[in-house]
Structure formats: C-alpha cells, structure tokens
Design a protein around this motif. Structure first.
Motif, PDB file in Angstrom:
ATOM      1  N   SER A   1     -35.763   7.616 -61.776  1.00 17.54           N
ATOM      2  CA  SER A   1     -35.803   7.642 -60.304  1.00 17.54           C
ATOM      3  C   SER A   1     -37.206   7.986 -59.807  1.00 17.54           C
ATOM      4  O   SER A   1     -37.428   9.042 -59.210  1.00 17.54           O
ATOM      5  N   TYR A   2     -38.156   7.111 -60.067  1.00 22.04           N
ATOM      6  CA  TYR A   2     -39.528   7.326 -59.611  1.00 22.04           C
ATOM      7  C   TYR A   2     -40.226   5.982 -59.486  1.00 22.04           C
ATOM      8  O   TYR A   2     -39.719   4.962 -59.962  1.00 22.04           O
TER       9      TYR A   2
ATOM     10  N   PHE B   1     -32.830   0.183 -68.718  1.00 20.67           N
ATOM     11  CA  PHE B   1     -33.749   1.041 -67.966  1.00 20.67           C
ATOM     12  C   PHE B   1     -33.484   0.834 -66.480  1.00 20.67           C
ATOM     13  O   PHE B   1     -33.769  -0.232 -65.935  1.00 20.67           O
ATOM     14  N   VAL B   2     -32.900   1.827 -65.822  1.00 19.08           N
ATOM     15  CA  VAL B   2     -32.534   1.715 -64.410  1.00 19.08           C
ATOM     16  C   VAL B   2     -33.522   2.545 -63.589  1.00 19.08           C
ATOM     17  O   VAL B   2     -33.704   3.739 -63.841  1.00 19.08           O
TER      18      VAL B   2
ATOM     19  N   VAL C   1     -33.251  -0.662 -58.165  1.00 25.43           N
ATOM     20  CA  VAL C   1     -32.172  -0.340 -57.227  1.00 25.43           C
ATOM     21  C   VAL C   1     -32.710   0.052 -55.848  1.00 25.43           C
ATOM     22  O   VAL C   1     -33.592   0.911 -55.738  1.00 25.43           O
ATOM     23  N   ALA C   2     -32.156  -0.561 -54.814  1.00 24.47           N
ATOM     24  CA  ALA C   2     -32.421  -0.199 -53.419  1.00 24.47           C
ATOM     25  C   ALA C   2     -31.317   0.736 -52.924  1.00 24.47           C
ATOM     26  O   ALA C   2     -30.291   0.917 -53.583  1.00 24.47           O
TER      27      ALA C   2
ATOM     28  N   ALA D   1     -29.769   6.503 -55.180  1.00 30.58           N
ATOM     29  CA  ALA D   1     -29.041   5.251 -55.402  1.00 30.58           C
ATOM     30  C   ALA D   1     -29.079   4.854 -56.876  1.00 30.58           C
ATOM     31  O   ALA D   1     -28.091   4.360 -57.424  1.00 30.58           O
ATOM     32  N   THR D   2     -30.208   5.088 -57.515  1.00 28.34           N
ATOM     33  CA  THR D   2     -30.397   4.668 -58.908  1.00 28.34           C
ATOM     34  C   THR D   2     -29.342   5.223 -59.857  1.00 28.34           C
ATOM     35  O   THR D   2     -28.786   4.478 -60.676  1.00 28.34           O
TER      36      THR D   2
END
Length: 868
Positions: free
Chosen positions: A304-305, A327-328, A356-357, A574-575
C-alpha cells in the motif's frame, strides 16, 4: 560513554532518500501535524483553524474548465476579495465544490470567517472541519463497527464458501503490524525456525530473531544494530492487516476478509519520516523471496504505497513473480491519471501486479484516488474501520506500567550532563522542575549539548510492549536542531526517536508550549543498559535561543493485547480488500497460479458506469463472484454480460417482472413508456393483478389495452393519477421525475414509507438541477435518501430526461426487491446498501409474488450497482 549523536543526526538529515510515500490516508506526510492537535481542539470536536467551504453549483461550474492550480488561484483571489485571512486552500477532490481553507488563526476566528464568507452569493455553506469519531453499534465482531466495505463486495456471501486458511501466508510491507493486537495475534505468522530473543540467527537466513518478520525501515535511523522487530507504532500497517485478516467470530472489534490466515509483516517505513526508502523495500522483497524458497506458503504481497520509478524495485518484483507471488499495490492518492503521470509499483509492466483504486460507499471513485487504464480495479477505501495499534498520536502512559519515571522534582540524579545544562524552574510540565540544556539563558552558538540518562534495566521485558514518553518545550532558531534517542551498550547502538529544527518547530506551532510524545522501544533495545539521550545542536550562524526543556520522562511496559480500532481512508485501505480476496480464493483453491487468481478477481467485478474510463475493468471487486468463479448467462440476446445493468435485468426477469419483447429482446436503451412503468411497478409489488376495477379510470386506456390491469392498479394504489382530462398517456415516455413519484408512491402503498410532505425540500434539494420549489423535488429527494438513486456522475439528476429500460431495471430492484431495515444477525447487506433477510438461501424465486421471498432469492444475486 557519551557517544556523539551529531554525525548520526546530520547523516539522517542529509541522507538522500529515494522514498515511496503512503497511498492510503496521508499519515506519512502529516503525522507531526496530527500529533500536534491541541487538547482544546479535541474538546471542541473540530480543528480550530480549518473550515470547509462549499460553493454553489453555479460558481463551481466556472471552475470546471480550469486546471487545478488555476482553480486554487481563482478561489484564493475570491477569498482575498472577501478580506479573509488564510494560509492555505485545498480542493477536496477533482471537480468538487468543497474546499478546505486553513485560516491564519492569529487574525481570523471561525466566527469571523463564517461572517465574511456568507456575504458572498457564491458560497452555500461554511462550517468547521469536524473530527469524526467512531460510534459502537451492535456488539459482535461483524457489526461492532460500520464494515460497509465487506458488505459492499459481498464478503459475507463468500464466507459461506470459505473463511480463509491458516495455510495461506500474506506478506504485508508497510509500517509494521501490531502482532499483539487482540484481533490479529492469532493470525500472525511466526518463524518457527527461530528461537526468540536469543541473539542468534537460528535459521541461518541472515536475520537475528526474525520471529515475526523483519524491520529494515529502522536502518535509516539506527546505528550499529540490526532491528527486526516489526511492531507498528504508526497505524497504517496494522489497519491494512485488519482488513486482510482480523480474526473472525471471536466477539472482538472487527473481522477481516479472511477469518483465518497468516500475516507476515515487513516494517519498511523510516519511523522518523513515515516514508519508505527503496532500499528497505528491496530488503523486504528479498526476505519474502527467501522465505518462499525455503517452503513458506507466501501467496501474495500487500504493497500500500506509491512513488517514483526504480529499476531495482522493478527487477526484484519480477523475481517475486518468478516465484509465483501476486503483488497487490495502491494506485496513489493524488487524484491523477496514472497513464499520464505514472506511479510505481502500480505502473510496472509486470503481470503479477494488481493495482487498486478507491471507491466510496456509493461506488463512486474517491476524490483522492488515482485512476487510469494502468489501474486494474477498484475497492472500498473510505472510512474503513480496522485494527489499530498504540501510536505516537494516541499514546497514553495509562496504557502501561512505569519501570522508569523522572519528573525532576528530586533533582537530576538519574542523568549525566555538563554545564550549562541542568535543573530549571523556568518552565515545568509537572509540578515545578524540568531539565534543560542551558539554565543560564540562551544556548551558545556552535555547540552540541547532551542530557543522557543512567542505565534503565529492561532485560525482563522482552515479551512486553515497551514504550518511552516525554514532555518537551522547545525554543530553537531555524537552523538549530534538537532530538531524542535511545541506545544500549554505552550508546554504541542507538535509535533516533525524534529530531526537528527550529523552523519545523515554528511551523508546527510547538514553540513556547508543552507537548507530550510517546515512542516504541524495539525488542532489541530491551537490555539491562538502555539509556535515553536528548541533544541540542546549534549552528555557527550567530543566532541562539532559550533551548529545550524536558520533563516527565518515562519508560513503561504492558503485556495486555491492544484493543484499539479506528477508520482510515486512501487507496492504501482499498488495496488490502483485493489482497484479502486473493488469499480467500487460495484458501478454497490452493493450487491456482497467481495469474489464475488475478484473472478470477478481475473477470468477476461489478461493472459500474461510474468507473468507465477510470479503471481497466470498469469495476469494483466482488468477493462472492470471484470465489465461485461466476460465469454470466445473458438474460436477453441484446444484453451482453459486460452491460452495466446485466445483473439487474437478470434479476427482474427471474422475478417475473419482465419477459422482454415478443421477439425475445429487452432493448435496454429504449425509453420506458408510462404503460410499461405501470407494469414494472405492479408486477414488482404484487405480481400479476387479478383483482381490479373493470371500468377504466382513464379515457386513453381501455380494457383492450395490454397494460389495462396494471394502469388500473397504479390508480387504485394511489401511485399515479394521470394527466388533466382523465388521461394517462400510456405511450408517453416516463420522465425521471415522474418515475421518482411513482416509485415513492409505490413504497407508500406498501406501507414501507410515508409520502414526503410538500415542504420536504424547504431545507434544500438533493441535486443542483432540481429546484426546491419543483413539484417533484420531494419525491426525488426521498428517492436519493433511500439509496434508490445516486444521480449521474456529474452530480445531476436530469428530472425531465427519459428513463431507459436498463435504468428502470435497476430502480425497480432497489425500490421493491431490496428494503431498508435494521441489520440482523441473519441478514446480508446487498451492494447497494439495502437489507436482504435470509432464512433459506437456496430457495428459488420463480413463481413467487411476496416481497420477502424475492428478497430471499436475491441474497445470492451478484449485482453491479449503477448510478443514476
């Protein structure tokens, strides 16, 4: 013994960071501002020097064609014309009418600002920037907080298939994870090949005591020590972890996408700045790769970055792909198009990445969210409640028991220092004494001063969470620095806790006041000889000041599990919904490849018109559909599976509300006639009517008309009264405002609601193109309040526009299949926010007429929410 901190602090200040910033909720850039909120601000419930200004739609339209910088310039000029004293203006989302204005609180109060601004005919409202606080609801771990994100993506339906697996490992690269949290501890991965706290690399993987993971982020602020304690003191990582895998069915707090899972933390943030450096990220990637190589079942990474391109980072993520790891990552929070302004890791051309948005609870793209074809999918990202640790922002010594405390009322016997430092009564936090670096006045030019504690024995507290805290009152010139650190082994091994110059202190308004701060002490520093060191470093520029006063310095410990929860927002939040969904799929089908899981997620989204052109799939994830791998069967030959309303049309067809045209088509884009509208509503409410007046109410609808029985029933139910002259206009297109009234009156006829009074819009309309005095305003406003319409993406309702048959399918579903109500333990929340009562999820709908039975059927129906 007094190892100089100057070199280390200077290295930290000038070290060239190639940093990635948080994509989630702004804590990386704003944490000092957050912890600087005054107690008085908290008591008032709003931020004292910030206001929200909402412009009227007409003025907002004048901003539509302007670039963001031009918008800010124009609004700034408007504020100056109104003689407002302000420091900064920020637009709250692209194309928004909402602006945040930071006041110059030396010259402007909330009351004076409101008085000035409301003189303008262009301003609709001015209000404080309120602080939102969580409110408890139903006491169990699914309903304790508003877990709308799980409901929106249909996770509860997915839990009927799988609740997760302890065999699946998810790696979280972030600010760490609170592995003692009551809702996470059971789901934390443990390195069983490592013996805790023995100072030995037992599994010979290059890391000492990596029991719960590693923490390379500390490398920027530590010296001569390897720190592998991934405890989170920021909050970001623990929130992410809770979304992915907070323990389910334990009667505590919240629940994650997975009830059971194993979470592997890698703490990559620099604790001083809250940012990630690429070197720390790469170390996390390589650590995860090594664990995968030795047989740990790591399936997916949550990242998340976002930040600039790095060839090195791209190369290592490619190696993760070669090991079968998904890898999300987050799209970013700049409200920009990633196709135009790429951000990474999102924009790396690697097929193991899902970007992800963020969407809100109405499935609109969040105002802050990045977008573009390089962004694959969206997930809920606003007001997401999750697990949270003890942090700099919420720390209180009440959380723990002191093992060391000094308020300097008994002198300075616990400290080493040299004159001019010493005991002071000039200022104190409590009760009368403090310690400072210069008791005789201003500190000297070009000097380094230390205050160092005697040894504090923490060797007995390896298994306790350990914190330090202090109160500080600084007076520094812009180019002079102060800081606090802890160290062991005569300060040969140190960790910098806080450091700031005079300019930063003034910017944060810390001068001439006491501020209390806390910090986490990693396991590696819990030895018999911990010391705390405070320092001041002045520049050789001829400017000096009063120095820094310190008071109430303590170290405390606790063995209690953390039990804190709070909401955050951002693409960072969101991720983990997508990461959690990937893990949930693997728990059901462990042999799927990363590509198969990625395809399963992206091919089973809820397609939404609001997301056309915003994300590659035009959709928001749906956990139930992804888990079962739902394939679409087109309800009519002219309604494709990627049509935004395909599920709504399928729903009303299966319910017997429509059979389409005689040629087998549905014609979704054709307008609905008033005759068809009557049929839709009556079939939805009562099925095929059998009892109605045989004498026509309207001159233009005689008993031979195909819709005669439906038109009779809408009149008898007081849903429609027709036109003057005793006419109904059966072949006329129904307008959106006519539809609003008919839907509302249909609900009234069922006893679901009462008819809104004629003055219902006296407090305002729900849409800018629906005037308050318009005859239909009250029905349109109520329709929006019930969640039956959200309007168009541009914020309008378009009351005189025709209604397409596709739109009508969605409206009929929302109005008559889903009902508002109170969430019960046996209930399932549909993606559009209504409640579906569940008693027998396998019951078929065909042939039933009662609303409750229809609702039962639709519990399983994966729906794509349309706007409008």
């Amino acid at each position: 013994m007094k190892r100089p901190l100057l070199l280390i602090i200077i290295l930290w200040i000038i070290f060239p960071l190639i940093s990635n910033s948080y994509a989630g909720d702004n804590t990386s850039k704003k944490f000092k501002e957050v912890r600087n909120k005054l107690q008085s601000t908290k008591e008032k419930g709003y931020i004292e020097d910030e206001i929200i200004v909402i412009f009227k739609p007409a003025y907002a339209k004048t901003l539509a064609s302007l670039k963001q910088k031009e918008v800010i310039n124009k609004v700034s000029l408007k504020m100056k014309e109104l003689n407002l004293n302000f420091k900064k203006i920020r637009r709250l989302g692209p194309n928004s009418r909402f602006f945040l204005i930071k006041l110059d609180k030396q010259k402007e109060t909330l009351e004076s600002a409101r008085s000035k601004l409301l003189r303008s005919p262009n301003i609709e409202i001015v209000e404080p920037n309120y602080i939102k606080k969580p409110q408890a609801t139903i006491p169990n771990d699914f309903y304790y907080f508003d877990l709308w994100g799980l409901q929106k993506i249909q996770v509860p339906s997915a839990w009927d298939i799988s609740k997760g697996s302890e065999e699946v490992i998810v790696a979280i690269i972030d600010s760490g994870v609170d592995y003692t949290h009551e809702d996470l501890a059971q789901n934390i991965w443990v390195n069983t090949k490592e013996i805790p706290d023995n100072g030995i690399d037992d599994d010979v993987n290059g890391y000492i005591d990596d029991v719960y993971g590693i923490a390379p982020g500390y490398s920027e602020v530590s010296e001569n020590i390897e720190i592998n304690d991934p405890m989170d003191f920021d909050g970001h990582g623990t929130c992410v972890a809770g979304i992915i895998g907070a323990v389910g069915d334990n009667g505590k707090g919240v629940v994650g996408v997975n009830w059971k899972i194993k979470i592997l933390p890698c703490k990559a943030d620099d604790p001083l700045s809250g940012e990630f450096t690429v070197d720390a990220l790469i170390e996390c990637y390589l650590y995860i790769s090594s664990l995968k190589d030795r047989g740990e079942n790591i399936k997916v990474i949550n990242a998340s970055y976002a930040g600039p391109y790095s060839y090195a980072e791209e190369s290592v993520i490619r190696e993760l792909r070669d090991r079968g790891i998904l890898f999300v990552t987050a799209a970013g929070n700049e409200a920009t198009n990633n196709d135009v302004s790429p951000t990474y890791p999102c924009n790396y051309s690697l097929d193991n990445i899902i970007c992800v948005a963020s969407t809100d609870r109405y499935d609109n793209l969040s105002g802050f969210s990045n977008y573009g074809n390089s962004v694959h999918v969206a997930a809920p990202g606003e007001e997401i409640y999750s697990t949270y640790p003890i942090t700099y922002e919420n720390f209180s010594s009440n959380y723990c028991t002191n093992v060391f405390f000094d308020d300097f009322e008994s002198g300075t016997g616990n400290w080493y220092f040299e004159p001019p430092a010493g005991l002071s009564t000039e200022y104190s936090f409590s009760p009368t004494h403090s310690i400072t670096d210069s008791i005789e006045g201003n500190y000297s030019d070009s000097v380094t001063t230390f205050l160092i504690s005697k040894a504090i024995d923490l060797s007995s507290y390896k298994n306790s969470k350990t914190f330090g805290y202090f109160s500080v009152r600084p007076y520094l010139k812009p180019n002079d620095f102060g800081g606090i650190a802890c160290g062991i082994d005569d300060l040969e091994k140190i960790l910098i806790i806080y450091s700031a110059d005079g300019e930063m202190i003034d910017l944060l308004n810390l001068r001439d006041k006491w501020t209390t701060l806390g910090f986490y002490i990693p396991r590696e520093f819990r030895k018999s000889n911990l010391q705390i060191a405070m320092d001041l470093i002045s520049n050789d520029d001829g400017q000096t000041d009063d120095g820094i006063y310190w008071d109430d310095i303590g170290v405390c410990v606790t063995t209690s599990p953390t039990n804190i929860y709070r909401p955050l927002q951002g693409t960072s939040m969101a991720t983990p919904f997508v990461t959690g969904l990937a893990a949930l799929i693997w728990s059901k089908e462990p042999n799927l490849s990363y590509l198969e899981v990625k395809d399963r997620i992206l091919e089973n989204v809820d397609v939404l018109p609001q997301l056309y052109g915003k994300v590659k799939t035009s959709g928001r994830i749906n956990a139930y559909k992804a888990l079962v791998g739902t394939t679409c069967t087109s309800p009519f030959p002219d309604v494709s599976c990627d049509h935004w309303a395909v599920d709504y049309i399928s729903a009303i067809k299966d319910a017997g509300i429509t059979t389409g045209y005689p040629d087998g088509t549905f014609r979704p884009e054709e307008p609905v006639t008033r005759a068809q509208m009557a049929a839709f509503i009556i079939r939805a409410i009562e099925g095929e009517p059998t009892n109605y007046n045989p004498d026509p109410y309207f001159a233009d609808v005689d008993p031979t008309h195909w819709a005669f029985k439906y038109v009779q029933r809408v009149r008898e139910r007081n849903i429609a009264h027709g036109y003057p002259g005793n006419l109904y206009g059966p072949e006329d297109d129904v307008t959106r405002e006519q539809m609003a009234k008919m839907l509302i009156m249909g609900l009234v006829s069922e006893g679901e609601i009462t008819e809104p009074p004629e003055d219902y819009c006296s407090s305002g309309s729900s849409f800018p193109d629906v005037e308050q005095d318009r005859w239909s305003c009250r029905y349109i406003k109520r329709l929006k309040e019930l969640g039956i319409t959200t309007g168009y993406p541009d914020g309008t309702y378009r009351p005189e526009a025709s209604v397409t048959r596709a739109e009508m399918a969605a409206f009929i579903y929302r109005a008559f299949i889903i009902s508002e109500g109170t969430l019960e333990a046996s209930a399932m929340i549909d993606p559009i926010g209504g409640v579906v009562k569940v008693t027998n999820p396998s019951s078929p709908l065909y042939g039933v007429k009662s609303k409750s039975q229809r609702m039962l059927f639709f519990k399983r129906l994966p729906l794509r929410l349309a706007g409008r």
